[in-house]
Design an enzyme around this catalytic site. Structure first.
Site, mmCIF file in Angstrom:
data_model
loop_
_atom_site.group_PDB
_atom_site.id
_atom_site.type_symbol
_atom_site.label_atom_id
_atom_site.label_comp_id
_atom_site.label_asym_id
_atom_site.label_seq_id
_atom_site.Cartn_x
_atom_site.Cartn_y
_atom_site.Cartn_z
ATOM 1 N N SER A 8 3.658 -52.865 -15.399
ATOM 2 C CA SER A 8 3.913 -51.344 -15.534
ATOM 3 C C SER A 8 2.612 -50.475 -15.502
ATOM 4 C CB SER A 8 4.286 -51.184 -16.955
ATOM 5 O OG SER A 8 4.501 -49.955 -17.426
ATOM 6 N N MET B 56 15.856 -52.894 -22.712
ATOM 7 C CA MET B 56 14.515 -52.634 -23.368
ATOM 8 C C MET B 56 14.193 -53.301 -24.761
ATOM 9 S SD MET B 56 13.006 -50.222 -21.731
ATOM 10 C CE MET B 56 11.856 -49.833 -22.950
ATOM 11 N N HIS C 13 11.233 -46.089 -13.622
ATOM 12 C CA HIS C 13 12.214 -46.021 -14.701
ATOM 13 C C HIS C 13 12.223 -44.643 -15.309
ATOM 14 C CE1 HIS C 13 12.907 -47.537 -19.375
ATOM 15 N NE2 HIS C 13 13.824 -46.728 -18.742
ATOM 16 N N ASP D 238 11.598 -55.269 -20.687
ATOM 17 C CA ASP D 238 10.477 -54.384 -20.748
ATOM 18 C C ASP D 238 10.268 -53.942 -22.275
ATOM 19 O OD1 ASP D 238 8.439 -52.363 -20.414
ATOM 20 O OD2 ASP D 238 9.675 -51.078 -19.289
#
Length: 225
Positions: free
Chosen positions: A9, A142, A69, A176
């Protein structure tokens, strides 16, 4: 069994060296670069614009995947712009389903040649995604509440991952938040096959070695399900 995918990320990168950090992801053997977009409204932080997607595309070249995202209140206003600037997957939140036409936005993203991802916050049940599985390419669970990097992995999300895998065995299922070797293994054992890792991967002296180890450990955990 779905193939294991690792996505660093960019939110955890050294922003003073952004081009170099993007190139580092490209050289690491990671499966895609993950781009977190925040609007200061849907989540309490601000991050990248469509121009950062364009920079990622310029550095990575035409073939590499940019997984974007959208943690924003109005994804319908920005999805096309991010695709035009090089994003190859657009993810948006199902918490917005009362104001965003999920199927229409997914169809628009697909029509522009990009993949679709639907996102669930940690406290949103798996069942919320079930009616939309036919219009998405992946679901992102998430494992922290979105908005900031470096948070701790929320273990209570693991049963949700298992429920989604049971419902859709062929689903691309991503996690994530707080992802490191150990938490990635636990998520893989629950059914995830794609892993977004920010702080953990970017702090490694050898990101490529960490990507390879995470992929191998997740594959072993998935095989043991």
């Amino acid at each position: 069994m779905k193939s294991i995918r690792i996505l660093p990320s960019l939110l955890a990168a050294d922003l003073a060296r952004l081009g170099d950090e993007i190139a580092r992801v490209g050289a690491s053997g990671a499966d895609a670069l993950h781009l977190d977009v925040m609007d200061g409204h849907f989540v309490p932080n601000l991050s990248f614009s469509p121009d950062v997607s364009a920079l990622c595309r310029k550095v990575l070249g035409p073939e590499r995947e940019i997984n974007t995202h959208l943690m924003i209140t109005n994804p319908e206003a920005y999805a096309a712009r991010f695709v035009e600037k090089g994003s190859s997957t657009i993810q948006f939140h199902l918490e917005l389903r009362d104001r965003v036409d999920v199927r229409a936005l997914a169809a628009e993203i697909h029509a522009r040649g990009a993949r679709v991802g639907l996102v669930l916050n940690p406290d949103t049940p798996a069942e919320v995604a079930f009616p939309y599985l036919e219009c998405t390419d992946e679901v992102l669970c998430m494992t922290v509440f979105p908005g900031y990097g470096g948070q701790a992995f929320i273990e209570s999300v693991l049963p949700k991952i298992a429920a989604l895998r049971a419902k859709a065995p062929a689903l691309e299922l991503m996690v994530d938040g707080g992802v490191n070797f150990e938490t990635a293994e636990r998520a893989a054992a629950a059914g995830a096959n794609a892993f977004v890792a920010g702080s953990f991967l970017f702090k490694q002296a050898d990101m490529g070695a960490a990507v390879r180890e995470m992929r191998a450990r997740c594959a072993q955990a998935a095989a043991s399900r």
